[in-house]
Write a protein that holds these residues in place. Sequence first.
Motif, PDB file in Angstrom:
ATOM      1  N   LEU A  46      -1.445   8.400 -11.895  1.00  0.00           N
ATOM      2  CA  LEU A  46      -0.821   7.175 -12.429  1.00  0.00           C
ATOM      3  C   LEU A  46       0.335   6.695 -11.562  1.00  0.00           C
ATOM      4  O   LEU A  46       0.437   5.501 -11.252  1.00  0.00           O
ATOM      5  CB  LEU A  46      -0.359   7.415 -13.870  1.00  0.00           C
ATOM      6  CG  LEU A  46       0.451   6.310 -14.562  1.00  0.00           C
ATOM      7  CD1 LEU A  46      -0.288   4.973 -14.538  1.00  0.00           C
ATOM      8  CD2 LEU A  46       0.756   6.703 -16.003  1.00  0.00           C
ATOM      9  N   THR A  47       1.203   7.603 -11.151  1.00  0.00           N
ATOM     10  CA  THR A  47       2.327   7.183 -10.307  1.00  0.00           C
ATOM     11  C   THR A  47       1.841   6.854  -8.905  1.00  0.00           C
ATOM     12  O   THR A  47       2.185   5.817  -8.339  1.00  0.00           O
ATOM     13  CB  THR A  47       3.403   8.291 -10.249  1.00  0.00           C
ATOM     14  OG1 THR A  47       3.815   8.562 -11.590  1.00  0.00           O
ATOM     15  CG2 THR A  47       4.614   7.838  -9.446  1.00  0.00           C
ATOM     16  N   ASP A  48       1.008   7.710  -8.361  1.00  0.00           N
ATOM     17  CA  ASP A  48       0.474   7.489  -7.016  1.00  0.00           C
ATOM     18  C   ASP A  48      -0.867   6.745  -7.148  1.00  0.00           C
ATOM     19  O   ASP A  48      -1.929   7.281  -6.865  1.00  0.00           O
ATOM     20  CB  ASP A  48       0.292   8.840  -6.329  1.00  0.00           C
ATOM     21  CG  ASP A  48      -0.061   8.667  -4.867  1.00  0.00           C
ATOM     22  OD1 ASP A  48      -0.095   7.516  -4.395  1.00  0.00           O
ATOM     23  OD2 ASP A  48      -0.317   9.688  -4.211  1.00  0.00           O
TER      24      ASP A  48
ATOM     25  N   LEU B  72       0.873  -1.175   0.000  1.00  0.00           N
ATOM     26  CA  LEU B  72       0.000   0.000   0.000  1.00  0.00           C
ATOM     27  C   LEU B  72       0.907   1.221   0.000  1.00  0.00           C
ATOM     28  O   LEU B  72       1.743   1.385   0.890  1.00  0.00           O
ATOM     29  CB  LEU B  72      -0.927  -0.003   1.220  1.00  0.00           C
ATOM     30  CG  LEU B  72      -1.771  -1.271   1.433  1.00  0.00           C
ATOM     31  CD1 LEU B  72      -2.758  -1.061   2.582  1.00  0.00           C
ATOM     32  CD2 LEU B  72      -2.501  -1.681   0.164  1.00  0.00           C
ATOM     33  N   LYS B  73       0.778   2.050  -1.005  1.00  0.00           N
ATOM     34  CA  LYS B  73       1.679   3.186  -1.197  1.00  0.00           C
ATOM     35  C   LYS B  73       1.398   4.286  -0.152  1.00  0.00           C
ATOM     36  O   LYS B  73       0.349   4.261   0.504  1.00  0.00           O
ATOM     37  CB  LYS B  73       1.544   3.685  -2.636  1.00  0.00           C
ATOM     38  CG  LYS B  73       1.948   2.579  -3.642  1.00  0.00           C
ATOM     39  CD  LYS B  73       1.977   3.051  -5.083  1.00  0.00           C
ATOM     40  CE  LYS B  73       2.349   1.875  -5.996  1.00  0.00           C
ATOM     41  NZ  LYS B  73       2.486   2.264  -7.407  1.00  0.00           N
ATOM     42  N   PRO B  74       2.350   5.239   0.006  1.00  0.00           N
ATOM     43  CA  PRO B  74       2.229   6.225   1.103  1.00  0.00           C
ATOM     44  C   PRO B  74       0.890   6.947   1.171  1.00  0.00           C
ATOM     45  O   PRO B  74       0.389   7.238   2.257  1.00  0.00           O
ATOM     46  CB  PRO B  74       3.374   7.201   0.804  1.00  0.00           C
ATOM     47  CG  PRO B  74       4.378   6.380   0.073  1.00  0.00           C
ATOM     48  CD  PRO B  74       3.592   5.404  -0.766  1.00  0.00           C
TER      49      PRO B  74
ATOM     50  N   LEU C  24      12.657  -3.200  -5.327  1.00  0.00           N
ATOM     51  CA  LEU C  24      11.286  -3.579  -5.693  1.00  0.00           C
ATOM     52  C   LEU C  24      10.999  -3.269  -7.162  1.00  0.00           C
ATOM     53  O   LEU C  24      10.341  -4.044  -7.853  1.00  0.00           O
ATOM     54  CB  LEU C  24      10.281  -2.848  -4.788  1.00  0.00           C
ATOM     55  CG  LEU C  24       8.810  -3.131  -5.070  1.00  0.00           C
ATOM     56  CD1 LEU C  24       8.475  -4.607  -4.812  1.00  0.00           C
ATOM     57  CD2 LEU C  24       7.899  -2.245  -4.218  1.00  0.00           C
ATOM     58  N   TYR C  25      11.486  -2.116  -7.626  1.00  0.00           N
ATOM     59  CA  TYR C  25      11.157  -1.680  -8.984  1.00  0.00           C
ATOM     60  C   TYR C  25      12.340  -1.799  -9.951  1.00  0.00           C
ATOM     61  O   TYR C  25      12.406  -1.042 -10.930  1.00  0.00           O
ATOM     62  CB  TYR C  25      10.624  -0.245  -8.948  1.00  0.00           C
ATOM     63  CG  TYR C  25       9.220  -0.152  -8.372  1.00  0.00           C
ATOM     64  CD1 TYR C  25       8.150  -0.797  -8.997  1.00  0.00           C
ATOM     65  CD2 TYR C  25       8.957   0.564  -7.219  1.00  0.00           C
ATOM     66  CE1 TYR C  25       6.864  -0.727  -8.488  1.00  0.00           C
ATOM     67  CE2 TYR C  25       7.669   0.644  -6.693  1.00  0.00           C
ATOM     68  CZ  TYR C  25       6.629  -0.009  -7.337  1.00  0.00           C
ATOM     69  OH  TYR C  25       5.352   0.070  -6.829  1.00  0.00           O
ATOM     70  N   ALA C  26      13.220  -2.756  -9.691  1.00  0.00           N
ATOM     71  CA  ALA C  26      14.411  -2.939 -10.551  1.00  0.00           C
ATOM     72  C   ALA C  26      14.031  -3.111 -12.028  1.00  0.00           C
ATOM     73  O   ALA C  26      14.725  -2.602 -12.911  1.00  0.00           O
ATOM     74  CB  ALA C  26      15.220  -4.141 -10.061  1.00  0.00           C
TER      75      ALA C  26
HETATM   76  P1  CMP Z   1       2.892  -0.443  -9.827  1.00  0.00           P
HETATM   77  O1  CMP Z   1       1.861  -1.501  -9.953  1.00  0.00           O
HETATM   78  O2  CMP Z   1       3.423  -0.139  -8.473  1.00  0.00           O
HETATM   79  O3  CMP Z   1       4.132  -0.817 -10.786  1.00  0.00           O
HETATM   80  C1  CMP Z   1       4.977   0.162 -11.360  1.00  0.00           C
HETATM   81  C2  CMP Z   1       4.534   1.545 -11.062  1.00  0.00           C
HETATM   82  O4  CMP Z   1       5.086   2.577 -11.865  1.00  0.00           O
HETATM   83  C3  CMP Z   1       3.048   1.643 -11.332  1.00  0.00           C
HETATM   84  O5  CMP Z   1       2.291   0.901 -10.415  1.00  0.00           O
HETATM   85  C4  CMP Z   1       2.846   3.163 -11.269  1.00  0.00           C
HETATM   86  O6  CMP Z   1       2.831   3.590  -9.913  1.00  0.00           O
HETATM   87  C5  CMP Z   1       4.159   3.667 -11.873  1.00  0.00           C
HETATM   88  N1  CMP Z   1       3.980   4.201 -13.229  1.00  0.00           N
HETATM   89  C6  CMP Z   1       4.028   5.480 -13.550  1.00  0.00           C
HETATM   90  N2  CMP Z   1       3.857   5.648 -14.857  1.00  0.00           N
HETATM   91  C7  CMP Z   1       3.683   4.436 -15.395  1.00  0.00           C
HETATM   92  C8  CMP Z   1       3.443   3.967 -16.721  1.00  0.00           C
HETATM   93  N3  CMP Z   1       3.353   4.800 -17.762  1.00  0.00           N
HETATM   94  N4  CMP Z   1       3.312   2.648 -16.899  1.00  0.00           N
HETATM   95  C9  CMP Z   1       3.408   1.787 -15.837  1.00  0.00           C
HETATM   96  N5  CMP Z   1       3.627   2.193 -14.573  1.00  0.00           N
HETATM   97  C10 CMP Z   1       3.761   3.508 -14.343  1.00  0.00           C
END
Ligand code: CMP
Length: 140
Positions: A110-112, A9-11, A49-51
Motif C-alpha cells: 500500500l505505501t510502496d 514514479l516511486k523509488p 508533496l504530501y502536506a
Molecule cells: P499516493 O497516491 O502517492 O498518495 C498518498 C500515499 O500514501 C499513497 O499513494 C500511498 O503510497 C500512501 N498510503 C499508505 N497508506 C495509505 C492509506 N491507508 N490511505 C491512503 N494512502 C496511503
Amino acid sequence: MLERTFIMLKPSCIERGLVGEIISRLERKGLKIIQVKFLKMSRELVEELYAVHRGKPFYDNLVKTLEGRRVVVMVVEGRRAIEVVRNIIGATDPVQALPGTIRGDLAIDLTDNLIHASDSRESYEKEYKIFFKEEELQTI
Ligand code: CMP
C-alpha cells in the motif's frame, strides 16, 4: 481541450526496472510526456508533496519510503489527463486495483504502490510547481 497532470514514479519503479514499462503504458494510451526527470527526494520535497497527509497514520511510513531515494517526476498531457491517469494507475491500495491497471498488475504494497498522480486540477497546480519551473514545461 488538453489537460496536464503530474506523476511521480516511486523509488521501487527504478529499483525494479519498471520505469520504461510504466512510461510505455502512459504513451500507448495516447498521453504525451511534456517533461520527465530523475531526482533524489529530500525530506523537504516529500513533506511538500504530501502536506495534505501530514498527521495521518501512514504519513511517517510514507516519508520513510521516499526520503533520500531516487524518483522520476513527470508532467503528461492529454484529453482529461487527470482522470485518464488515475484510471490507468488504479486504486491507491494495489489489493483493490483492478488487473490491467499499473498498481493492479505490478504492485502489492500500500505505501510502496509504485506511482503517484495528481487527483485534481488543484493538486496538479500545486504538485508540478514543487518539481518544475514554468519554462521547463513549454513545448514551443
Ligand atoms: P499516493 O497516491 O502517492 O498518495 C498518498 C500515499 O500514501 C499513497 O499513494 C500511498 O503510497 C500512501 N498510503 C499508505 N497508506 C495509505 C492509506 N491507508 N490511505 C491512503 N494512502 C496511503
